[in-house]
Write a protein that holds these residues in place. Structure first.
Motif, mmCIF file in Angstrom:
data_model
loop_
_atom_site.group_PDB
_atom_site.id
_atom_site.type_symbol
_atom_site.label_atom_id
_atom_site.label_comp_id
_atom_site.label_asym_id
_atom_site.label_seq_id
_atom_site.Cartn_x
_atom_site.Cartn_y
_atom_site.Cartn_z
ATOM 1 N N LYS A 203 -2.024 -24.070 26.479
ATOM 2 C CA LYS A 203 -1.247 -24.321 25.323
ATOM 3 C C LYS A 203 -1.979 -25.483 24.152
ATOM 4 C CE LYS A 203 2.531 -22.234 26.917
ATOM 5 N NZ LYS A 203 3.005 -20.872 26.117
ATOM 6 N N TRP A 204 -2.589 -25.850 25.268
ATOM 7 C CA TRP A 204 -3.393 -27.550 24.574
ATOM 8 C C TRP A 204 -4.463 -26.625 22.634
ATOM 9 C CZ3 TRP A 204 -8.397 -28.209 23.570
ATOM 10 C CH2 TRP A 204 -9.010 -27.390 24.873
ATOM 11 N N ILE A 205 -4.384 -25.423 22.782
ATOM 12 C CA ILE A 205 -4.771 -25.736 21.434
ATOM 13 C C ILE A 205 -4.502 -24.222 20.616
ATOM 14 C CG2 ILE A 205 -6.742 -23.632 23.235
ATOM 15 C CD1 ILE A 205 -9.069 -24.299 21.263
ATOM 16 N N ILE A 206 -4.066 -23.644 22.266
ATOM 17 C CA ILE A 206 -3.059 -22.200 20.939
ATOM 18 C C ILE A 206 -2.394 -22.134 20.780
ATOM 19 C CG2 ILE A 206 -2.696 -20.100 20.778
ATOM 20 C CD1 ILE A 206 -4.848 -19.501 22.912
ATOM 21 N N ASN A 207 -0.867 -22.830 20.025
ATOM 22 C CA ASN A 207 0.083 -23.735 19.866
ATOM 23 C C ASN A 207 0.394 -23.831 18.499
ATOM 24 O OD1 ASN A 207 -1.424 -26.620 18.725
ATOM 25 N ND2 ASN A 207 -1.024 -26.557 21.122
ATOM 26 N N GLN A 208 1.916 -24.532 18.441
ATOM 27 C CA GLN A 208 2.043 -24.392 16.750
ATOM 28 C C GLN A 208 1.180 -24.939 15.752
ATOM 29 O OE1 GLN A 208 5.582 -22.904 15.634
ATOM 30 N NE2 GLN A 208 4.647 -23.622 13.577
ATOM 31 N N ASP A 209 0.943 -26.198 16.437
ATOM 32 C CA ASP A 209 0.319 -27.057 15.305
ATOM 33 C C ASP A 209 -0.414 -26.238 14.703
ATOM 34 O OD1 ASP A 209 1.717 -29.474 15.806
ATOM 35 O OD2 ASP A 209 1.489 -30.109 17.490
ATOM 36 N N THR A 210 -1.656 -25.328 15.733
ATOM 37 C CA THR A 210 -2.695 -25.607 15.605
ATOM 38 C C THR A 210 -2.767 -24.215 14.290
ATOM 39 O OG1 THR A 210 -3.564 -25.716 17.556
ATOM 40 C CG2 THR A 210 -4.891 -23.795 16.608
ATOM 41 N N ALA A 211 -1.422 -23.244 14.502
ATOM 42 C CA ALA A 211 -0.986 -22.590 13.665
ATOM 43 C C ALA A 211 -1.000 -23.164 12.485
ATOM 44 C CB ALA A 211 0.115 -21.631 14.063
ATOM 45 N N ASP A 212 -0.112 -24.350 12.341
ATOM 46 C CA ASP A 212 -0.126 -24.333 11.081
ATOM 47 C C ASP A 212 -0.807 -25.336 10.161
ATOM 48 O OD1 ASP A 212 2.496 -24.519 10.956
ATOM 49 O OD2 ASP A 212 2.826 -26.389 12.403
ATOM 50 N N ILE A 213 -2.350 -25.923 11.469
ATOM 51 C CA ILE A 213 -4.224 -25.599 10.384
ATOM 52 C C ILE A 213 -4.719 -25.081 10.205
ATOM 53 C CG2 ILE A 213 -5.459 -27.380 11.273
ATOM 54 C CD1 ILE A 213 -4.318 -29.006 12.857
ATOM 55 N N LEU A 214 -4.126 -24.126 10.583
ATOM 56 C CA LEU A 214 -5.491 -22.353 10.216
ATOM 57 C C LEU A 214 -4.772 -22.086 9.259
ATOM 58 C CD1 LEU A 214 -5.419 -20.995 13.270
ATOM 59 C CD2 LEU A 214 -7.575 -21.981 11.483
ATOM 60 N N PHE A 215 -2.917 -21.699 8.653
ATOM 61 C CA PHE A 215 -2.278 -21.722 7.947
ATOM 62 C C PHE A 215 -2.487 -22.649 6.351
ATOM 63 C CE2 PHE A 215 1.770 -21.880 4.664
ATOM 64 C CZ PHE A 215 1.613 -20.450 4.682
#
Length: 362
Positions: free
Chosen positions: A52-64
């Motif tokens: 979860k430290w890398i696969i999370n909501q923040d990572t999803a927003d950055i990639l979007f």
């Protein structure tokens, strides 16, 4: 064909090919849809993985955001807008440099937060300083790489040289700030204290609340905030009251000279044995340390857990006082013996006899 001129751009054509416009619109739509799909997949995966430290909501927003911005830049390239020159560079170079710096900044900020939050519990000063150093180094590298991508690094060389000279001048006038920063870096490697430690620094004492690059904040015993510059802290004698798990309690008790000293020592040892937080190893020590002016001084040395040191000390003082009172052992007040060179002569006068019939006592 009519042209529109801007003060910072060469003339731009008003009319664009319909095919290019449609292609640009398709690119933006596809990038938007792809970004949303990737975002949903990552959010769904974050509920099933332990990373979860890398696969999370923040990572999803950055990639979007990367998909959307990348699609927009690609569409502008198709329209030909990115090829226009701005001085020594182009709009495309500037857009790519800005996007690169923006996303590197987001990654650096999230990485800093993950390093602090992922340490578990209350993060220590080494974790916080390491995370901040990583953040600043990555952002600085990204800034200069963005200048290179934008194609303006050569034009900024003179400006950077002037800034370097100015920095040297400002450095002499800001020696305290630089010294505090360097002292903070040295303290990171030395680690004389951590957040939550009870410390004494000169006349100041309390609990360490925060360790920053330039200063350290201590909550004093009376609840006030003390800010100590790192330079002063690094050059001071730091007494860490909680670095080791156990700490010694030192108490001195005075008894009267007429008291049986061996019996008093035995009573105090019994009191220490009855207190659960007094450690059996190292063994407590009770002995006569001094023959003072008005009392026989008994020294008490007992070991206790560091976090319970104050409670143990107050308990020992109270229980020893009660035990000595119960056994009739006197804790004397200060006494003085006055010596005179010549013998004193004291005259005692009898009260005068009362005449008869005075009426007193009738």
């Amino acid at each position: 064909m009519a042209n529109v001129t801007l003060p910072w751009l060469p003339p731009l054509p008003v009319e664009l090919a319909v095919e290019d416009i449609l292609k640009a619109a398709v690119i933006i739509v596809v990038a938007l849809l792809a970004g949303r799909v990737i975002r949903k997949l990552i959010i769904r995966k974050s509920k099933e993985t332990s990373l979860k430290w890398i696969i999370n909501q923040d990572t999803a927003d950055i990639l979007f955001r990367m998909f959307v911005l990348g699609g927009a830049i690609w569409a502008l390239y198709v329209l030909g807008i990115m090829n226009y020159s701005i001085g020594p560079t182009t709009v495309g170079n500037i857009a790519f440099a800005a996007g690169f710096f923006y996303f590197t900044y987001l990654i650096a900020r999230k990485s800093r937060d993950y390093m602090i939050e992922g340490s578990g519990g209350e993060p220590g000063p080494d974790v916080v300083i390491r995370a901040k150093l990583f953040y600043y180094v990555l952002v600085t590298i990204a800034f200069f790489m963005a200048l290179s991508f934008a194609g303006v690094s050569a034009q900024l060389s003179a400006l950077l040289a002037a800034a370097g000279i100015t920095g040297i001048i400002l450095g002499f006038s800001a020696q305290t700030v630089v010294s505090n920063f360097i002292s903070g870096v040295f303290m990171y490697f030395d680690k004389p204290l951590q957040i939550g430690d009870a410390v004494k620094v000169g006349d100041a004492g309390g609990i360490v609340e925060d360790i920053r690059i330039f200063s350290t904040r201590i909550r004093s015993w009376d609840g006030t905030l003390i800010r100590i510059p790192n330079e002063k802290l690094f050059n001071s004698n730091i007494v860490n009251l909680m670095r080791h798990p156990v700490r010694r309690v030192d108490i001195q008790v005075g008894i009267a000279y007429s008291t049986d000293a061996d019996r008093a020592v035995e009573i105090i040892k019994e009191v220490l044995d009855a207190i659960p937080l007094v450690l059996a190893e190292p063994e407590p020590a009770v002995y006569i340390s001094e023959l003072s002016d008005s009392a026989v001084v008994i020294a008490i040395r007992a070991w206790a857990p560091s976090e319970k040191w104050f409670d143990v000390r107050t308990r020992i003082v109270l229980d020893v006082k009660k035990a000595l009172d119960r056994e009739g052992i006197e804790i004397p007040f200060p006494q003085r013996v006055n010596w005179f060179a010549n013998d004193l002569r004291v005259r005692i006068e009898e009260p005068p006899e009362k005449p008869e019939g005075s009426g007193e006592g009738t």
